[in-house]
Motif scaffolding. Structure first.
Motif, PDB file in Angstrom:
ATOM      1  N   ARG A 132       0.835  -1.205   0.000  1.00 53.88           N
ATOM      2  CA  ARG A 132       0.000   0.000   0.000  1.00 53.88           C
ATOM      3  C   ARG A 132       0.868   1.253   0.000  1.00 53.88           C
ATOM      4  N   ARG A 133       1.962   1.207   0.789  1.00 54.04           N
ATOM      5  CA  ARG A 133       2.850   2.363   0.866  1.00 54.04           C
ATOM      6  C   ARG A 133       3.552   2.615  -0.466  1.00 54.04           C
ATOM      7  N   ARG A 134       3.939   1.553  -1.163  1.00 53.12           N
ATOM      8  CA  ARG A 134       4.589   1.718  -2.469  1.00 53.12           C
ATOM      9  C   ARG A 134       3.650   2.396  -3.455  1.00 53.12           C
ATOM     10  N   GLU A 135       2.386   2.036  -3.404  1.00 54.38           N
ATOM     11  CA  GLU A 135       1.411   2.658  -4.303  1.00 54.38           C
ATOM     12  C   GLU A 135       1.297   4.159  -4.030  1.00 54.38           C
ATOM     13  N   ARG A 136       1.307   4.520  -2.745  1.00 53.92           N
ATOM     14  CA  ARG A 136       1.184   5.935  -2.385  1.00 53.92           C
ATOM     15  C   ARG A 136       2.432   6.733  -2.764  1.00 53.92           C
ATOM     16  N   LEU A 137       3.586   6.065  -2.756  1.00 48.85           N
ATOM     17  CA  LEU A 137       4.847   6.745  -3.050  1.00 48.85           C
ATOM     18  C   LEU A 137       5.087   6.933  -4.547  1.00 48.85           C
ATOM     19  N   ALA A 138       4.363   6.195  -5.370  1.00 51.70           N
ATOM     20  CA  ALA A 138       4.664   6.127  -6.807  1.00 51.70           C
ATOM     21  C   ALA A 138       4.794   7.515  -7.451  1.00 51.70           C
ATOM     22  N   LYS A 139       3.842   8.410  -7.198  1.00 50.71           N
ATOM     23  CA  LYS A 139       3.882   9.732  -7.829  1.00 50.71           C
ATOM     24  C   LYS A 139       5.091  10.543  -7.374  1.00 50.71           C
ATOM     25  N   ASP A 140       5.367  10.493  -6.074  1.00 53.53           N
ATOM     26  CA  ASP A 140       6.505  11.252  -5.546  1.00 53.53           C
ATOM     27  C   ASP A 140       7.829  10.707  -6.082  1.00 53.53           C
ATOM     28  N   VAL A 141       7.918   9.393  -6.228  1.00 55.05           N
ATOM     29  CA  VAL A 141       9.132   8.789  -6.780  1.00 55.05           C
ATOM     30  C   VAL A 141       9.316   9.208  -8.233  1.00 55.05           C
TER      31      VAL A 141
ATOM     32  N   ALA B 155      11.138  10.203  -0.941  1.00 53.62           N
ATOM     33  CA  ALA B 155      10.330   9.092  -1.445  1.00 53.62           C
ATOM     34  C   ALA B 155      11.214   8.018  -2.077  1.00 53.62           C
ATOM     35  N   VAL B 156      12.221   8.446  -2.833  1.00 54.70           N
ATOM     36  CA  VAL B 156      13.138   7.492  -3.468  1.00 54.70           C
ATOM     37  C   VAL B 156      13.895   6.686  -2.409  1.00 54.70           C
ATOM     38  N   ALA B 157      14.334   7.360  -1.343  1.00 51.54           N
ATOM     39  CA  ALA B 157      15.062   6.680  -0.271  1.00 51.54           C
ATOM     40  C   ALA B 157      14.158   5.690   0.452  1.00 51.54           C
ATOM     41  N   GLU B 158      12.912   6.099   0.699  1.00 54.13           N
ATOM     42  CA  GLU B 158      11.979   5.202   1.375  1.00 54.13           C
ATOM     43  C   GLU B 158      11.665   3.995   0.507  1.00 54.13           C
ATOM     44  N   LEU B 159      11.485   4.230  -0.804  1.00 50.53           N
ATOM     45  CA  LEU B 159      11.194   3.127  -1.718  1.00 50.53           C
ATOM     46  C   LEU B 159      12.331   2.100  -1.723  1.00 50.53           C
ATOM     47  N   ALA B 160      13.559   2.578  -1.625  1.00 52.49           N
ATOM     48  CA  ALA B 160      14.709   1.669  -1.606  1.00 52.49           C
ATOM     49  C   ALA B 160      14.644   0.737  -0.400  1.00 52.49           C
TER      50      ALA B 160
END
Length: 367
Positions: free
Chosen positions: A142-151, A158-163
């Motif tokens: 769910r968090r990855r979906e929310r981060l997609a636009k910011d990434v 957002a990029v650091a969190e996605l990693a």
């Protein structure tokens, strides 16, 4: 105050253990699933034999031990991550604690129903861990979906969190808890808001029958649990008999000692469990000792002297000058505070000193 949550399948002895740890009868213990619905909370004193020794040295009547909070959480069943049993309510309560005590049934008793129909502690551990892992995977996706636009916009945070999420997801997919990822403090801070269930330190409490406690080391269930959690989960298992401790609640110390002696043991394992949980939470103890009182103060492992002083009062930290310090072992070897001073074992520590478990301290400050 940091909290340890007592979890496990229904009818493994969670509420009985909670009552034993807290020396109360707050939690209903009954032979049917979901006896506990709302979590019970209790503040527990941390057993520490060093306090009695310091009391003799300081010649005081007042002794104040360290404390830790325990929470009795409702039983989990297979499918909890999808809402089965108390499902989401159970998982929410786990998110709110800092460490987990997973109670595992290691005894046979036809009169005590097992939710799966038979006793198998490894299966029970895997049921609990699977549900926690599935819940974490859902949170991450769910968090990855929310981060997609910011990434996509190139947002650095957002990029650091996605990693970090991409580091955790395959691990969880393979059935490995998040705590095994070895996240750095910076990485853990990035995903702190997810309150990952499998990133919490966990200890396992093997609950045995009262007549099996003395021979617990030969109990095949206990042996299997120790092997499994040691090799697969890099954790430890403590043997307890919740039933014995429940019986001890209403006994005075002399009666309790006699009762335990008749069973061939000196304690039921509860004190060992409490101390293990205290350390699992990353907590350590330093002492103050004088004629007024002997007191155990709780700090986090790695805290410096000013931080330790602030536990007593914020002014102590703000105006910290020095910490007059002696180790517990040195003080006991000398037999008195005066003798320790005469031998030069008291030392003056500054702002960078990392307080050690068992330090006896006196702070100098100026506000």
């Amino acid at each position: 105050m940091l909290r340890a949550g007592i979890v496990g399948l229904p009818n493994v002895g969670k509420s009985t253990l909670f009552n034993a740890v807290t020396r109360t009868r707050k939690a209903e213990a009954a032979n049917y699933p979901f006896c506990t619905i709302e979590p019970n909370v209790g503040v527990v004193t941390v057993p520490d034999p060093r306090l009695a020794v310091l009391q003799q040295i300081a010649k005081t009547d007042v002794v104040i031990p360290a404390v830790v909070e325990f929470v009795d959480i409702a039983g989990l069943v297979k499918g909890a991550s999808q809402g089965e049993g108390l499902g989401n309510t159970f998982l929410t309560h786990i998110r709110e604690v800092d460490a987990i005590v997973q109670v595992v049934r290691c005894f046979e008793d036809e009169d005590v129903h097992h939710v799966s129909g038979s006793v198998d502690p490894i299966r029970d551990i895997e049921v609990i861990n699977t549900e926690l892992i599935l819940a974490d995977l859902e949170s991450i996706r769910r968090r990855r979906e929310r981060l997609a636009k910011d990434v996509k916009r190139g947002d650095r945070s957002a990029v650091a969190e996605l990693a970090v999420l991409e580091k955790l997801e395959p691990l969880l997919d393979a059935g490995t808890p998040a705590i095994a990822a070895g996240l750095s403090d910076e990485e853990r801070a990035l995903v702190r808001g997810l309150f990952l269930l499998t990133d919490k330190p966990t200890i396992f409490a093997c609950n045995v029958r009262e007549d099996e406690l003395a021979s617990a080391d030969t109990n095949p269930y206990v042996q299997r649990v120790r092997e499994y959690v040691g090799t697969r989960l890099k954790s430890e298992a403590v043997v307890v008999s919740a039933k014995i401790e429940a019986d001890l609640i209403d006994l005075d110390p002399a009666e309790a000692a006699e009762y335990l002696s008749a069973l061939g043991v000196t304690e039921s394992g509860i004190e060992t469990l409490i101390r293990a949980v205290y350390h699992l939470l990353g907590l350590r103890t330093y002492f103050t000792a004088g004629e007024k009182e002997v007191r155990a103060w709780t700090i986090r492992a790695g805290d410096t002297a000013p931080k330790a002083a602030g536990v007593i009062h914020s002014d102590f930290e703000r105006g910290f000058i020095k910490a007059e310090t002696v180790s517990y072992d040195d003080l006991v070897a000398c037999g008195s505070i005066a003798a320790a001073r005469e031998k030069g074992l008291y030392r003056m520590e500054g702002k960078d000193y990392v307080v050690q478990d068992g330090d006896v301290m006196l702070f100098r400050f100026n506000v």
